[in-house]
Design a protein around this motif. Structure first.
Motif, PDB file in Angstrom:
ATOM      1  N   ALA A  99      28.049   0.256  13.650  1.00 24.00           N
ATOM      2  CA  ALA A  99      27.351  -0.715  12.796  1.00 24.00           C
ATOM      3  C   ALA A  99      26.024  -0.129  12.342  1.00 24.00           C
ATOM      4  O   ALA A  99      25.400   0.642  13.059  1.00 24.00           O
ATOM      5  CB  ALA A  99      27.101  -1.999  13.581  1.00 24.00           C
ATOM      6  N   THR A 100      25.591  -0.517  11.155  1.00 20.77           N
ATOM      7  CA  THR A 100      24.241  -0.156  10.736  1.00 20.77           C
ATOM      8  C   THR A 100      23.278  -1.110  11.426  1.00 20.77           C
ATOM      9  O   THR A 100      23.686  -2.114  12.013  1.00 20.77           O
ATOM     10  CB  THR A 100      24.099  -0.268   9.208  1.00 20.77           C
ATOM     11  N   ALA A 101      21.961  -0.802  11.338  1.00 18.24           N
ATOM     12  CA  ALA A 101      20.978  -1.631  12.046  1.00 18.24           C
ATOM     13  C   ALA A 101      21.009  -3.057  11.493  1.00 18.24           C
ATOM     14  O   ALA A 101      21.069  -3.240  10.278  1.00 18.24           O
ATOM     15  CB  ALA A 101      19.595  -1.025  11.879  1.00 18.24           C
ATOM     16  N   PRO A 102      20.973  -4.081  12.373  1.00 16.07           N
ATOM     17  CA  PRO A 102      21.027  -5.451  11.876  1.00 16.07           C
ATOM     18  C   PRO A 102      19.669  -5.958  11.381  1.00 16.07           C
ATOM     19  O   PRO A 102      19.487  -7.147  11.207  1.00 16.07           O
ATOM     20  CB  PRO A 102      21.510  -6.234  13.105  1.00 16.07           C
ATOM     21  N   TYR A 103      18.704  -5.088  11.182  1.00 15.57           N
ATOM     22  CA  TYR A 103      17.382  -5.528  10.726  1.00 15.57           C
ATOM     23  C   TYR A 103      16.725  -4.425   9.903  1.00 15.57           C
ATOM     24  O   TYR A 103      17.098  -3.258   9.972  1.00 15.57           O
ATOM     25  CB  TYR A 103      16.468  -5.873  11.903  1.00 15.57           C
ATOM     26  N   ASP A 104      15.711  -4.834   9.125  1.00 15.25           N
ATOM     27  CA  ASP A 104      15.008  -3.877   8.265  1.00 15.25           C
ATOM     28  C   ASP A 104      13.908  -3.179   9.062  1.00 15.25           C
ATOM     29  O   ASP A 104      13.360  -3.729  10.005  1.00 15.25           O
ATOM     30  CB  ASP A 104      14.387  -4.614   7.079  1.00 15.25           C
ATOM     31  N   LEU A 105      13.601  -1.953   8.644  1.00 14.45           N
ATOM     32  CA  LEU A 105      12.595  -1.154   9.344  1.00 14.45           C
ATOM     33  C   LEU A 105      11.443  -0.827   8.401  1.00 14.45           C
ATOM     34  O   LEU A 105      11.675  -0.538   7.224  1.00 14.45           O
ATOM     35  CB  LEU A 105      13.215   0.158   9.825  1.00 14.45           C
ATOM     36  N   LEU A 106      10.225  -0.841   8.939  1.00  7.42           N
ATOM     37  CA  LEU A 106       9.065  -0.464   8.132  1.00  7.42           C
ATOM     38  C   LEU A 106       8.794   1.020   8.368  1.00  7.42           C
ATOM     39  O   LEU A 106       8.676   1.463   9.503  1.00  7.42           O
ATOM     40  CB  LEU A 106       7.844  -1.299   8.542  1.00  7.42           C
ATOM     41  N   SER A 107       8.692   1.755   7.269  1.00 10.78           N
ATOM     42  CA  SER A 107       8.592   3.205   7.415  1.00 10.78           C
ATOM     43  C   SER A 107       7.352   3.755   6.697  1.00 10.78           C
ATOM     44  O   SER A 107       7.124   3.474   5.522  1.00 10.78           O
ATOM     45  CB  SER A 107       9.879   3.818   6.828  1.00 10.78           C
ATOM     46  N   GLY A 108       6.566   4.522   7.426  1.00 10.40           N
ATOM     47  CA  GLY A 108       5.370   5.170   6.875  1.00 10.40           C
ATOM     48  C   GLY A 108       4.955   6.255   7.845  1.00 10.40           C
ATOM     49  O   GLY A 108       5.483   6.337   8.954  1.00 10.40           O
ATOM     50  N   THR A 109       3.989   7.085   7.462  1.00 10.42           N
ATOM     51  CA  THR A 109       3.528   8.107   8.411  1.00 10.42           C
ATOM     52  C   THR A 109       2.669   7.450   9.490  1.00 10.42           C
ATOM     53  O   THR A 109       2.146   6.351   9.304  1.00 10.42           O
ATOM     54  CB  THR A 109       2.695   9.193   7.705  1.00 10.42           C
ATOM     55  N   ARG A 110       2.489   8.137  10.610  1.00  9.84           N
ATOM     56  CA  ARG A 110       1.701   7.597  11.734  1.00  9.84           C
ATOM     57  C   ARG A 110       0.257   7.282  11.309  1.00  9.84           C
ATOM     58  O   ARG A 110      -0.227   6.177  11.591  1.00  9.84           O
ATOM     59  CB  ARG A 110       1.769   8.615  12.883  1.00  9.84           C
ATOM     60  N   PRO A 111      -0.462   8.212  10.601  1.00  9.39           N
ATOM     61  CA  PRO A 111      -1.838   7.878  10.211  1.00  9.39           C
ATOM     62  C   PRO A 111      -1.900   6.696   9.239  1.00  9.39           C
ATOM     63  O   PRO A 111      -2.821   5.891   9.293  1.00  9.39           O
ATOM     64  CB  PRO A 111      -2.337   9.163   9.530  1.00  9.39           C
ATOM     65  N   GLU A 141       0.818  -1.218   0.000  1.00 11.39           N
ATOM     66  CA  GLU A 141       0.000   0.000   0.000  1.00 11.39           C
ATOM     67  C   GLU A 141       0.851   1.267   0.000  1.00 11.39           C
ATOM     68  O   GLU A 141       0.319   2.369   0.043  1.00 11.39           O
ATOM     69  CB  GLU A 141      -0.940  -0.029   1.212  1.00 11.39           C
ATOM     70  N   GLY A 142       2.188   1.113   0.028  1.00  9.62           N
ATOM     71  CA  GLY A 142       3.030   2.295  -0.133  1.00  9.62           C
ATOM     72  C   GLY A 142       4.098   2.502   0.925  1.00  9.62           C
ATOM     73  O   GLY A 142       4.996   3.328   0.735  1.00  9.62           O
ATOM     74  N   ALA A 143       4.020   1.782   2.057  1.00  4.41           N
ATOM     75  CA  ALA A 143       5.071   1.941   3.076  1.00  4.41           C
ATOM     76  C   ALA A 143       6.402   1.453   2.508  1.00  4.41           C
ATOM     77  O   ALA A 143       6.426   0.683   1.542  1.00  4.41           O
ATOM     78  CB  ALA A 143       4.711   1.143   4.328  1.00  4.41           C
ATOM     79  N   VAL A 144       7.492   1.876   3.106  1.00  3.36           N
ATOM     80  CA  VAL A 144       8.818   1.531   2.593  1.00  3.36           C
ATOM     81  C   VAL A 144       9.514   0.600   3.584  1.00  3.36           C
ATOM     82  O   VAL A 144       9.507   0.875   4.790  1.00  3.36           O
ATOM     83  CB  VAL A 144       9.675   2.817   2.417  1.00  3.36           C
ATOM     84  N   LEU A 145      10.079  -0.499   3.076  1.00  3.30           N
ATOM     85  CA  LEU A 145      10.899  -1.353   3.939  1.00  3.30           C
ATOM     86  C   LEU A 145      12.342  -0.903   3.767  1.00  3.30           C
ATOM     87  O   LEU A 145      12.922  -1.049   2.686  1.00  3.30           O
ATOM     88  CB  LEU A 145      10.742  -2.824   3.580  1.00  3.30           C
ATOM     89  N   LEU A 146      12.861  -0.323   4.827  1.00  2.00           N
ATOM     90  CA  LEU A 146      14.208   0.262   4.778  1.00  2.00           C
ATOM     91  C   LEU A 146      15.233  -0.795   5.172  1.00  2.00           C
ATOM     92  O   LEU A 146      15.230  -1.243   6.319  1.00  2.00           O
ATOM     93  CB  LEU A 146      14.272   1.369   5.806  1.00  2.00           C
ATOM     94  N   PRO A 147      16.112  -1.194   4.256  1.00  2.00           N
ATOM     95  CA  PRO A 147      17.123  -2.172   4.663  1.00  2.00           C
ATOM     96  C   PRO A 147      17.989  -1.592   5.781  1.00  2.00           C
ATOM     97  O   PRO A 147      18.367  -0.409   5.720  1.00  2.00           O
ATOM     98  CB  PRO A 147      17.951  -2.376   3.390  1.00  2.00           C
ATOM     99  N   GLY A 148      18.291  -2.425   6.774  1.00  2.39           N
ATOM    100  CA  GLY A 148      19.070  -1.949   7.920  1.00  2.39           C
ATOM    101  C   GLY A 148      20.375  -1.285   7.508  1.00  2.39           C
ATOM    102  O   GLY A 148      20.814  -0.306   8.112  1.00  2.39           O
ATOM    103  N   ARG A 149      20.995  -1.813   6.450  1.00  3.77           N
ATOM    104  CA  ARG A 149      22.309  -1.255   6.053  1.00  3.77           C
ATOM    105  C   ARG A 149      22.184   0.181   5.549  1.00  3.77           C
ATOM    106  O   ARG A 149      23.177   0.895   5.412  1.00  3.77           O
ATOM    107  CB  ARG A 149      22.974  -2.147   5.000  1.00  3.77           C
TER     108      ARG A 149
END
Ligand SMILES: Cc1cc2nc3c(=O)[nH]c(=O)nc-3n(C[C@H](O)[C@H](O)[C@H](O)COP(=O)(O)OP(=O)(O)OC[C@H]3O[C@@H](n4cnc5c(N)ncnc54)[C@H](O)[C@@H]3O)c2cc1C
Length: 456
Positions: free
Chosen positions: A116-128, A95-103
């Motif tokens: 070190a960069t984050a050892p895991y991926d992060l899901l990124s989107g606005t709060r609403p 639906e448009g959120a971005v999966l940010l690779p940890g690196r």
């Protein structure tokens, strides 16, 4: 620590165990939705009463005034969301959120990148946007329904909560319930209602923070590489102008850029002032993100304190009543702990409902579990807040030693990859803060700082 590990483990949910007829959740934001998801496995019906018209909204709404500010979803929270709503990461991405690779995510302390960069991926989107995905998954559950209205009090009798009073379209009504969840956010009036009815009111503990937020949304070119940045000032740099900030790619082809300042320092509402700080005060990722066209006016927000209510300390508590999310503890938002804490409160509720023979009993055991989660988050964020306020103050030896150890670990996370990863696990709420306080970690930190001094 064992309880924290058990509650933060993301074991899949495979069965249900009904211990209540009807459960009512007061407040339908992230914490309320997660509580409703858990209750769907333990009550015949779950009713959410929310004062805002939720509809399909993906824009900030009045009941959640912080909604236009940047919100990070920590890895501990993402794991719990996947636990309660399998496939939600893929759905949000679709639906448009971005999966940010940890690196691609860098954390900076005083503008120095951690080793070190984050050892895991992060899901990124606005709060609403994120709330909307969680809401639709919750409302898809066959035994959950939402009723628009404002809760005005509790119906108490026979030593337990029997329902909630609420107003909808000018009409007052009572909704019967076996089990009631307070998820009304940091301004929740539950304590007052309990006191008015002759019950104990939880004590409120506040730590002043006076943090000022400013968030802007900027166009992101579709072929631009994605990255994330999180910048913090350490307590030793308390006098620095910009206290911290965050950059993340979000849905709709945008960068979300947040700046934070303390006390009289208010990152400007004006675009020019905002751009200047991004270019001059922070790592280059900030200047890159604000190079695109601004998509919205800069939104500002001020939070005066971190606060927690001590429900675990109550000796008399009506049966069938719990409180979750910001209603129990709301932190300095710079540490991004709120949503993840709400997911772990949901995990605590699940653990409690699996054990209790009858949900109409006083939920002391729930509050004991939840306190482990609150303590962990509180310890991490308020340690830094208190250090900032007390810089220069004469402190007892034990406090000075604890602070010195904390500074050694933060400094070492800039220089040593192992410490950097352990630190990331704790700040992402996948590990308890006590894991950083082991003799081995402290010794390694001191060694790393002696042999590879940090750049600052
Ligand atoms: C500036 C800022 C930035 C933040 N950044 C982050 C971040 O980066 N990461 C993160 O995880 N967290 C962050 N947080 C915290 C996060 O916003 C909250 O922890 C999160 O929203 C969960 O809160 P909640 O559901 O407990 O309460 P809220 O989101 O505050 O919701 C309370 C709900 O209750 C409803 N309600 C209230 N009273 C009534 C009533 N009487 N009747 C019916 N309904 C009622 C409201 O309308 C609302 O929907 C931030 C907070 C702030 C202030």
């Amino acid at each position: 620590m064992q309880i924290f590990n058990a509650l933060s483990a993301a074991r899949p949910i495979e069965r249900t165990r009904i211990v209540a007829g009807k459960a009512v959740v007061m407040g339908g934001s992230v914490a309320g939705l997660l509580a409703a998801r858990v209750l769907a496995d333990h009550a015949e019906t779950v009713v959410i009463i929310e004062r805002d018209d939720l509809g399909e909204t993906r824009i900030p709404r009045p009941g959640v005034p912080q909604g236009s500010q940047s919100h990070a979803l920590l890895v501990g929270g993402l794991r719990q969301l996947e636990r309660w709503f399998p496939g939600i990461t893929a759905q949000a991405r679709q639906e448009g959120a971005v999966l940010l690779p940890g690196r691609e995510v860098r954390t900076y302390v005083d503008n120095v990148p951690q080793a070190a960069t984050a050892p895991y991926d992060l899901l990124s989107g606005t709060r609403p946007f994120l709330e909307n995905v969680i809401r639709r998954r919750t409302f898809d559950l066959p035994n959950v329904k939402v009723m628009p209205g404002r809760v005005t009090g509790l119906g108490l009798g026979g030593g337990r909560v029997q329902g909630v009073r609420w107003v909808s379209g000018g009409e007052e009504a009572v909704e019967d319930a076996d089990f009631v969840v307070d998820a009304m956010g940091r301004a929740s009036k539950l304590g007052d209602w309990l006191e008015e009815a002759g019950w104990q009111k939880p004590s409120l503990h506040r730590v002043p923070i006076n943090v000022n937020y400013a968030t802007g949304l900027f166009a992101r070119s579709p072929d631009a590489p994605i990255f994330g940045a999180l910048a913090r000032r350490s307590s030793a740099f308390a006098a620095a102008r910009t206290a911290g900030g965050a950059v993340s790619p979000v849905e709709g082809g945008a960068w979300l850029v947040m700046l934070g300042g303390y006390d009289d320092d208010r990152p400007n509402r004006t675009l020019d002032g905002f751009l200047l700080r991004c270019r001059e005060d922070l790592p280059p990722a900030f200047a890159r993100a604000v190079a695109g066209e601004p998509l919205k006016p800069i939104a500002t927000y001020r939070q005066a304190d971190a606060r927690r209510r001590d429900y675990a300390g109550l000796t008399r508590l009506p049966g069938g009543l719990v409180s979750v999310g910001d209603a129990v503890a709301s932190f300095n938002p710079i540490y991004g702990q709120g949503i993840t804490s709400a997911t772990l409160h949901a995990s605590s509720l699940s653990a409690y409902l699996w054990r209790t023979p009858d949900a109409r009993m006083p939920a002391h055991e729930f509050f004991d579990l939840q306190q482990v989660i609150v303590d962990a988050a509180w310890q991490l964020s308020t340690a830094a807040d208190l250090a900032r306020q007390q810089s220069g103050a004469v402190l007892p030896v034990r406090r000075r030693l604890a602070r010195w150890i904390g500074e050694q670990i933060v400094d070492a996370s800039l220089a040593d990859e192992t410490i950097s990863r352990r630190f990331a696990d704790v700040t992402n709420m996948t590990a308890h803060p006590a894991t950083l306080m082991t003799p081995a970690t402290v010794a390694r930190s001191i060694w790393a700082n002696r042999h590879r001094p940090a750049a600052r």
